[in-house]
Design an enzyme around this catalytic site. Sequence first.
Site, PDB file in Angstrom:
ATOM      1  N   THR A 146      29.846 -40.675  32.721  1.00 59.55           N
ATOM      2  CA  THR A 146      28.961 -39.562  32.393  1.00 59.55           C
ATOM      3  C   THR A 146      28.279 -39.740  31.039  1.00 59.55           C
ATOM      4  O   THR A 146      28.839 -40.380  30.157  1.00 59.55           O
ATOM      5  CB  THR A 146      29.852 -38.298  32.362  1.00 59.55           C
ATOM      6  OG1 THR A 146      30.340 -38.101  33.685  1.00 59.55           O
ATOM      7  CG2 THR A 146      29.125 -37.057  31.921  1.00 59.55           C
ATOM      8  N   VAL A 175      31.729 -30.252  42.623  1.00 56.46           N
ATOM      9  CA  VAL A 175      30.970 -30.123  41.383  1.00 56.46           C
ATOM     10  C   VAL A 175      31.962 -30.111  40.234  1.00 56.46           C
ATOM     11  O   VAL A 175      32.981 -29.416  40.294  1.00 56.46           O
ATOM     12  CB  VAL A 175      30.117 -28.825  41.391  1.00 56.46           C
ATOM     13  CG1 VAL A 175      29.451 -28.621  40.050  1.00 56.46           C
ATOM     14  CG2 VAL A 175      29.068 -28.888  42.498  1.00 56.46           C
ATOM     15  N   ASP A 177      32.566 -30.414  35.718  1.00 56.06           N
ATOM     16  CA  ASP A 177      32.299 -29.575  34.545  1.00 56.06           C
ATOM     17  C   ASP A 177      30.888 -29.739  33.996  1.00 56.06           C
ATOM     18  O   ASP A 177      30.385 -28.847  33.314  1.00 56.06           O
ATOM     19  CB  ASP A 177      33.272 -29.948  33.416  1.00 56.06           C
ATOM     20  CG  ASP A 177      33.101 -31.409  33.030  1.00 56.06           C
ATOM     21  OD1 ASP A 177      33.303 -32.284  33.898  1.00 56.06           O
ATOM     22  OD2 ASP A 177      32.706 -31.689  31.880  1.00 56.06           O
ATOM     23  N   THR A 196      33.022 -34.892  28.525  1.00 58.00           N
ATOM     24  CA  THR A 196      33.164 -35.866  29.610  1.00 58.00           C
ATOM     25  C   THR A 196      34.650 -35.996  29.929  1.00 58.00           C
ATOM     26  O   THR A 196      35.493 -35.594  29.135  1.00 58.00           O
ATOM     27  CB  THR A 196      32.562 -37.226  29.213  1.00 58.00           C
ATOM     28  OG1 THR A 196      32.922 -38.203  30.192  1.00 58.00           O
ATOM     29  CG2 THR A 196      33.065 -37.714  27.858  1.00 58.00           C
ATOM     30  N   GLY A 197      34.937 -36.579  31.093  1.00 56.91           N
ATOM     31  CA  GLY A 197      36.336 -36.716  31.486  1.00 56.91           C
ATOM     32  C   GLY A 197      36.557 -36.103  32.845  1.00 56.91           C
ATOM     33  O   GLY A 197      35.616 -36.010  33.653  1.00 56.91           O
ATOM     34  N   LEU A 198      37.757 -35.673  33.115  1.00 55.60           N
ATOM     35  CA  LEU A 198      38.082 -35.105  34.425  1.00 55.60           C
ATOM     36  C   LEU A 198      37.600 -33.654  34.485  1.00 55.60           C
ATOM     37  O   LEU A 198      38.161 -32.763  33.834  1.00 55.60           O
ATOM     38  CB  LEU A 198      39.591 -35.197  34.662  1.00 55.60           C
ATOM     39  CG  LEU A 198      40.046 -34.809  36.061  1.00 55.60           C
ATOM     40  CD1 LEU A 198      39.360 -35.651  37.137  1.00 55.60           C
ATOM     41  CD2 LEU A 198      41.564 -34.946  36.174  1.00 55.60           C
ATOM     42  N   GLY A 199      36.553 -33.448  35.283  1.00 54.25           N
ATOM     43  CA  GLY A 199      35.915 -32.138  35.351  1.00 54.25           C
ATOM     44  C   GLY A 199      36.870 -31.004  35.678  1.00 54.25           C
ATOM     45  O   GLY A 199      36.765 -29.901  35.120  1.00 54.25           O
TER      46      GLY A 199
HETATM   47  N1  ASP Z   1      33.133 -34.874  33.765  1.00 57.23           N
HETATM   48  C1  ASP Z   1      32.545 -35.550  34.892  1.00 57.23           C
HETATM   49  C2  ASP Z   1      32.937 -34.854  36.163  1.00 57.23           C
HETATM   50  O1  ASP Z   1      34.095 -34.497  36.307  1.00 57.23           O
HETATM   51  C3  ASP Z   1      32.926 -36.987  35.004  1.00 57.23           C
HETATM   52  C4  ASP Z   1      32.958 -37.777  33.717  1.00 57.23           C
HETATM   53  O2  ASP Z   1      32.761 -37.249  32.651  1.00 57.23           O
HETATM   54  O3  ASP Z   1      33.169 -38.984  33.820  1.00 57.23           O
HETATM   55  O4  ASP Z   1      32.119 -34.714  37.028  1.00 57.23           O
END
Ligand code: ASP
Length: 263
Positions: A146, A175, A177, A196-199
């Site tokens: 992301t 969908v 975050d 960013t990371g695990l939504g």
């Molecule tokens: N945050 C994003 C999502 O969960 C993915 C990411 O940041 O890599 O869609």
Amino acid sequence: MREVRLIVHGGAGDIPEDVLKVFQKNLKGIWEIGNKLLEDGWDSLSVVEKVITLMEDSGVFDAGMGSFPNKEGYVEMDASIMTSDGRAGAVGGVRTVRNPIRLARLIMEETSHVMLVGEGAERFAERYNLPSFVPKESYHKFSSDTVGAVAIDKRGIISAGTSTGGTKGKLPGRVGDSPIISAGTYASFWGGVSATGLGEDIIKFGLAKKIDILLRQFPAQTAVDMVVNEGKMKGLKFGVIVLDRRGNIGVGYTTKAMAWYPR
Ligand code: ASP
């Protein structure tokens, strides 16, 4: 006149060293373009839109042309944008638009809504002749991530934006975050945040808004350190970039690595 400031990220996660190098090189080039525009007097909203568009077009990141396909093999993208004067736009689950961040800005400026999703969002985009997303034959083999940006311009207006193809192998319709104002993106008088990371972790934690509240009392890096400590204790997976209203930068992550610039 305020001193301008821009920070960009290319995701957080288990990013291998060689991939991180590619991300960093791309981020630096794009940051230099954006920073010059800010210095030339562009407003922060346009700069955030521009740098995220460049990252979406690069094909290097998990956003726009580089997006991961979902479990059924097609791309669905999310994005959002917000300004410190209280405006916000977001888009979820679009398949046909090359630059979801541009669509998020149009939703903010041309409708009375904050978020449009799926087919309705795509039909709205058609009115503005935005470039189309062209599905690729094959997707990256390496992990991509992301993107996001936060900027403060000469007038002191802060803008933040985030764009993503979502998590690898997600269910169709999922969908994260990134298009959720207060989770993946936030901007206010106090500062701007892109996550960013695990939504799923970020939404439940209310990450971006949590940081915004802390910015009332603490500078950017202190606010980030506080949420990162809490996130680590809870086993959450995320990274953030933050700019506070004085132009201080804060960066932190609970994952193994994160790509951002300047660093
Ligand atoms: N945050 C994003 C999502 O969960 C993915 C990411 O940041 O890599 O869609």
